[in-house]
Design a protein around this motif. Structure first.
Motif, mmCIF file in Angstrom:
data_model
loop_
_atom_site.group_PDB
_atom_site.id
_atom_site.type_symbol
_atom_site.label_atom_id
_atom_site.label_comp_id
_atom_site.label_asym_id
_atom_site.label_seq_id
_atom_site.Cartn_x
_atom_site.Cartn_y
_atom_site.Cartn_z
ATOM 1 N N ASP B 24 21.943 36.635 -36.509
ATOM 2 C CA ASP B 24 21.970 37.393 -35.263
ATOM 3 C C ASP B 24 20.703 38.245 -35.108
ATOM 4 O O ASP B 24 20.060 38.241 -34.055
ATOM 5 C CB ASP B 24 23.209 38.295 -35.277
ATOM 6 C CG ASP B 24 23.624 38.690 -33.881
ATOM 7 O OD1 ASP B 24 24.058 37.815 -33.129
ATOM 8 O OD2 ASP B 24 23.478 39.898 -33.549
ATOM 9 N N VAL B 25 20.348 38.932 -36.195
ATOM 10 C CA VAL B 25 19.137 39.766 -36.163
ATOM 11 C C VAL B 25 17.909 38.885 -35.973
ATOM 12 O O VAL B 25 17.029 39.184 -35.143
ATOM 13 C CB VAL B 25 19.012 40.594 -37.470
ATOM 14 C CG1 VAL B 25 17.660 41.279 -37.551
ATOM 15 C CG2 VAL B 25 20.118 41.639 -37.544
ATOM 16 N N GLN B 27 17.663 35.953 -34.593
ATOM 17 C CA GLN B 27 17.640 35.401 -33.245
ATOM 18 C C GLN B 27 17.156 36.455 -32.238
ATOM 19 O O GLN B 27 16.350 36.179 -31.356
ATOM 20 C CB GLN B 27 19.061 34.940 -32.887
ATOM 21 C CG GLN B 27 19.169 34.156 -31.594
ATOM 22 C CD GLN B 27 18.359 32.853 -31.625
ATOM 23 O OE1 GLN B 27 18.067 32.326 -32.695
ATOM 24 N NE2 GLN B 27 17.972 32.375 -30.459
ATOM 25 N N GLU B 28 17.641 37.675 -32.419
ATOM 26 C CA GLU B 28 17.248 38.754 -31.507
ATOM 27 C C GLU B 28 15.758 39.064 -31.653
ATOM 28 O O GLU B 28 15.057 39.288 -30.658
ATOM 29 C CB GLU B 28 18.092 40.002 -31.806
ATOM 30 C CG GLU B 28 18.151 40.953 -30.635
ATOM 31 C CD GLU B 28 19.019 42.174 -30.906
ATOM 32 O OE1 GLU B 28 19.456 42.365 -32.058
ATOM 33 O OE2 GLU B 28 19.252 42.939 -29.964
ATOM 34 N N LEU B 32 12.529 38.927 -29.119
ATOM 35 C CA LEU B 32 11.634 40.070 -28.952
ATOM 36 C C LEU B 32 10.176 39.648 -29.108
ATOM 37 O O LEU B 32 9.315 40.003 -28.288
ATOM 38 C CB LEU B 32 11.989 41.156 -29.988
ATOM 39 C CG LEU B 32 11.021 42.318 -30.123
ATOM 40 C CD1 LEU B 32 10.976 43.146 -28.837
ATOM 41 C CD2 LEU B 32 11.403 43.228 -31.287
ATOM 42 N N ASP B 34 8.927 36.754 -28.734
ATOM 43 C CA ASP B 34 8.601 35.919 -27.584
ATOM 44 C C ASP B 34 8.230 36.781 -26.374
ATOM 45 O O ASP B 34 7.211 36.538 -25.698
ATOM 46 C CB ASP B 34 9.836 35.075 -27.257
ATOM 47 C CG ASP B 34 9.433 33.750 -26.647
ATOM 48 O OD1 ASP B 34 8.431 33.179 -27.113
ATOM 49 O OD2 ASP B 34 10.116 33.326 -25.692
ATOM 50 N N ASP B 35 9.034 37.823 -26.120
ATOM 51 C CA ASP B 35 8.757 38.739 -25.004
ATOM 52 C C ASP B 35 7.426 39.463 -25.197
ATOM 53 O O ASP B 35 6.644 39.632 -24.266
ATOM 54 C CB ASP B 35 9.875 39.783 -24.882
ATOM 55 C CG ASP B 35 11.121 39.197 -24.230
ATOM 56 O OD1 ASP B 35 10.989 38.235 -23.452
ATOM 57 O OD2 ASP B 35 12.233 39.693 -24.527
ATOM 58 N N MET B 36 7.193 39.896 -26.429
ATOM 59 C CA MET B 36 5.954 40.640 -26.707
ATOM 60 C C MET B 36 4.733 39.722 -26.556
ATOM 61 O O MET B 36 3.685 40.142 -26.063
ATOM 62 C CB MET B 36 5.993 41.264 -28.120
ATOM 63 C CG MET B 36 6.956 42.442 -28.222
ATOM 64 S SD MET B 36 7.263 42.967 -29.916
ATOM 65 C CE MET B 36 5.879 44.036 -30.205
ATOM 66 N N PHE B 38 4.596 37.108 -24.607
ATOM 67 C CA PHE B 38 4.438 36.831 -23.176
ATOM 68 C C PHE B 38 3.722 38.001 -22.494
ATOM 69 O O PHE B 38 2.840 37.813 -21.657
ATOM 70 C CB PHE B 38 5.807 36.604 -22.530
ATOM 71 C CG PHE B 38 5.711 36.257 -21.080
ATOM 72 C CD1 PHE B 38 5.321 34.977 -20.668
ATOM 73 C CD2 PHE B 38 5.964 37.219 -20.096
ATOM 74 C CE1 PHE B 38 5.210 34.661 -19.325
ATOM 75 C CE2 PHE B 38 5.846 36.916 -18.754
ATOM 76 C CZ PHE B 38 5.470 35.638 -18.358
ATOM 77 N N ASP B 39 4.085 39.201 -22.893
ATOM 78 C CA ASP B 39 3.445 40.416 -22.377
ATOM 79 C C ASP B 39 1.947 40.400 -22.659
ATOM 80 O O ASP B 39 1.137 40.845 -21.859
ATOM 81 C CB ASP B 39 4.052 41.619 -23.094
ATOM 82 C CG ASP B 39 4.756 42.523 -22.106
ATOM 83 O OD1 ASP B 39 5.069 42.042 -21.002
ATOM 84 O OD2 ASP B 39 4.981 43.689 -22.457
ATOM 85 N N GLU B 57 2.378 44.909 -35.073
ATOM 86 C CA GLU B 57 2.941 45.980 -34.239
ATOM 87 C C GLU B 57 4.402 46.259 -34.615
ATOM 88 O O GLU B 57 4.854 47.401 -34.618
ATOM 89 C CB GLU B 57 2.867 45.533 -32.774
ATOM 90 C CG GLU B 57 2.837 46.664 -31.772
ATOM 91 C CD GLU B 57 2.719 46.127 -30.364
ATOM 92 O OE1 GLU B 57 3.514 46.552 -29.525
ATOM 93 O OE2 GLU B 57 1.853 45.255 -30.127
ATOM 94 N N LEU B 58 5.119 45.211 -34.971
ATOM 95 C CA LEU B 58 6.526 45.385 -35.370
ATOM 96 C C LEU B 58 6.659 46.053 -36.738
ATOM 97 O O LEU B 58 7.700 46.618 -37.058
ATOM 98 C CB LEU B 58 7.222 44.024 -35.427
ATOM 99 C CG LEU B 58 7.815 43.493 -34.133
ATOM 100 C CD1 LEU B 58 8.478 42.143 -34.378
ATOM 101 C CD2 LEU B 58 8.839 44.460 -33.568
ATOM 102 N N GLY B 59 5.624 45.979 -37.540
ATOM 103 C CA GLY B 59 5.666 46.630 -38.853
ATOM 104 C C GLY B 59 5.911 45.623 -39.962
ATOM 105 O O GLY B 59 6.208 44.454 -39.703
ATOM 106 N N LEU B 64 10.925 47.128 -41.409
ATOM 107 C CA LEU B 64 11.922 46.692 -40.441
ATOM 108 C C LEU B 64 13.285 46.519 -41.110
ATOM 109 O O LEU B 64 14.323 46.921 -40.561
ATOM 110 C CB LEU B 64 11.459 45.371 -39.808
ATOM 111 C CG LEU B 64 12.032 45.045 -38.441
ATOM 112 C CD1 LEU B 64 11.915 46.214 -37.481
ATOM 113 C CD2 LEU B 64 11.323 43.826 -37.840
ATOM 114 N N LYS B 67 14.937 49.847 -41.534
ATOM 115 C CA LYS B 67 15.515 50.367 -40.293
ATOM 116 C C LYS B 67 16.836 49.674 -39.966
ATOM 117 O O LYS B 67 17.784 50.308 -39.514
ATOM 118 C CB LYS B 67 14.524 50.202 -39.138
ATOM 119 C CG LYS B 67 13.386 51.204 -39.243
ATOM 120 C CD LYS B 67 12.428 51.083 -38.098
ATOM 121 C CE LYS B 67 11.337 52.141 -38.230
ATOM 122 N NZ LYS B 67 10.301 51.986 -37.237
#
Lengths: 112, 323
Positions: B24-25, B27-28, B32, B34-36, B38-39, B57-59, B64, B67
């Motif tokens: 689950d983590v 996949q999420e 993320l 992918d979104d970053m 694309f940005d 950038e994510l560390g 991670l 966290k």
């Protein structure tokens, strides 16, 4: 004494408590993590995705948020939404925050 | 773009998370990243360099993971347990170290070894006992901390103890010495009872005072004395003053010690027959009193024990009540 270090430590402490309040306030509609990062940052509240994503999961674990995967669109996304308990927590914390910040402002501006 | 790099990163983040969360983590986080990307790149296909920038950038995976797991800032033994843990650990280590050192010294007197061998034996015994003591106390407090078992009772202003007067205070070192003595008593009596011996100068003969077999047969009495003693001293140490708790524990342990003493010393014949036979030779014909005393040594020893227990009880009663 390193002034900048003390200031960044204090800011970190200040942000820590208020970020949860802000996150809860933005979850009335189903929202996925990265769109929330954008919303917050567009409103001058930058928050790293690596802090927000684990936070969303923790709030879900506490029963303040619920989540659902949306796989219908091209990209599978996990959407979070505030629960009833979450709403109650949000309302109470918001009331406290309003009073508290007002008093803080009064003291800081020297109007008391 | 190197998809393998992303999968390796996700694996490193999630591999120590609970199994049902991992996919689950991952996949999420895939979404993320992918979104970053694309940005960052828009419609242009991202390169491996872009992926590296996003992941940086994510560390690091460790940051991670911390966290997600909520382990950051957690510890095995936190407050309010840490202060008590430190105190108890210090005391237990001192007692274990002192007990083993004394016992080792006695063993050395009985079976002399050369210098280096003696030091090595002592170091290895000391090391083993200190490690065991450390592990035991740490596990105990880790368990307290994990289960949230209360160790301090100062949560209510009314139950805060009053400042002890000079007379009520119990010295920490007095208690530590008491505990070390209990360990010493047990180690010597159970391990090397032959250390108590009389010397006949004429024949240069050593006569053991106690019958080692009889002493070992009643080993549980000796263990009971030590445990009672250690329990009493530990309560004194933790309370740091004479109060109702200390008084009750002192009365209880002293009463049990007295009963145990009577049963032990009347049930077993602890004196070695050899010693009893050589009494008059040891002390001379004229010393009738000494000979009589040693002939009834167990009764004499019992009287001394009971007298000491009465004195200790009286001290506790007086120092608790006379405020």
């Amino acid at each position: 004494m390193d002034v900048d270090e003390v200031v960044s430590g204090l800011i970190l402490e200040l942000r820590r408590g208020t970020l949860i309040l802000l996150v809860l306030s933005q979850m009335k509609e189903p929202t996925y993590g990265y769109s929330l990062v954008k919303t917050l940052s567009d409103n001058q509240i930058p928050m790293d995705a690596n802090t927000l994503y684990p936070l969303l999961r923790r709030l879900e674990g506490q029963g303040l948020l619920s989540s659902q995967w949306d796989t219908a669109q091209g990209k599978p996304r996990k959407y979070y939404q505030i629960t009833e308990n979450g709403m109650e927590v949000l309302e109470k914390t918001k009331t406290y925050w309003k009073r508290f910040s007002e008093h803080v402002d009064n003291l800081l501006e020297g109007t008391v | 773009m190197n998809q393998d790099l992303l999968e390796r990163y996700l694996y490193a983040v999630t591999r120590r998370l609970p199994e049902k969360q991992r996919e689950d983590v991952a996949q999420e986080l895939r979404g993320l990243v992918d979104d970053m990307l694309f940005d960052r790149c828009g419609d242009i296909t991202p390169t491996e360099k872009d992926l590296r920038v996003v992941l940086t950038e994510l560390g690091t995976p460790r940051e991670l993971y911390e966290k997600y797991s909520g382990d950051a800032g957690k510890c095995l033994i936190g407050q309010p347990y840490y202060s008590t843990y430190k105190l108890v650990l210090g005391i237990v280590l001192i007692c274990a170290g002192a007990g083993i050192t004394i016992a080792n010294g006695i063993l050395l007197m009985l079976e002399p070894q050369n210098g280096l061998q003696a030091v090595l034996t002592w170091l290895s015994m000391l090391w083993n006992s200190l490690i065991s003591a450390f592990a035991f106390v740490t596990l105990l407090f880790a368990f307290f901390s994990w289960r949230g078992i209360p160790v301090n009772r100062d949560f209510d202003f009314d139950s805060l103890p009053t400042v002890p007067k000079q007379r009520e205070q119990i010295s920490r070192w007095e208690c530590i010495a008491g505990i070390a003595f209990c360990i010493f008593f047990m180690v010597v009596f159970l391990g090397v009872p032959q250390v108590f011996c009389a010397w006949l100068p004429e024949t240069n003969q050593r006569i053991p005072v106690f019958d080692a077999a009889a002493i070992r047969q009643g080993w549980y009495w000796i263990a009971l004395f030590s445990v009672l003693g250690i329990a009493g001293e530990t309560v004194k140490l933790l309370e740091g003053r004479y109060n109702r708790n200390v008084l009750l524990v002192t009365l209880g342990t002293n009463f049990l010690s007295a009963v145990a003493g009577i049963l032990w010393l009347t049930q077993y014949n602890l004196m070695s027959p050899e010693f009893t036979a050589h009494l008059s030779q040891l002390f001379g014909e004229g010393e009738e009193i000494v000979v009589t005393l040693f002939s009834n040594f167990q009764i004499f020893f019992l009287c001394v024990l009971l007298f000491a227990l009465i004195l200790d009880t009286a001290e506790a009663v007086i120092r608790t009540l006379k405020k």
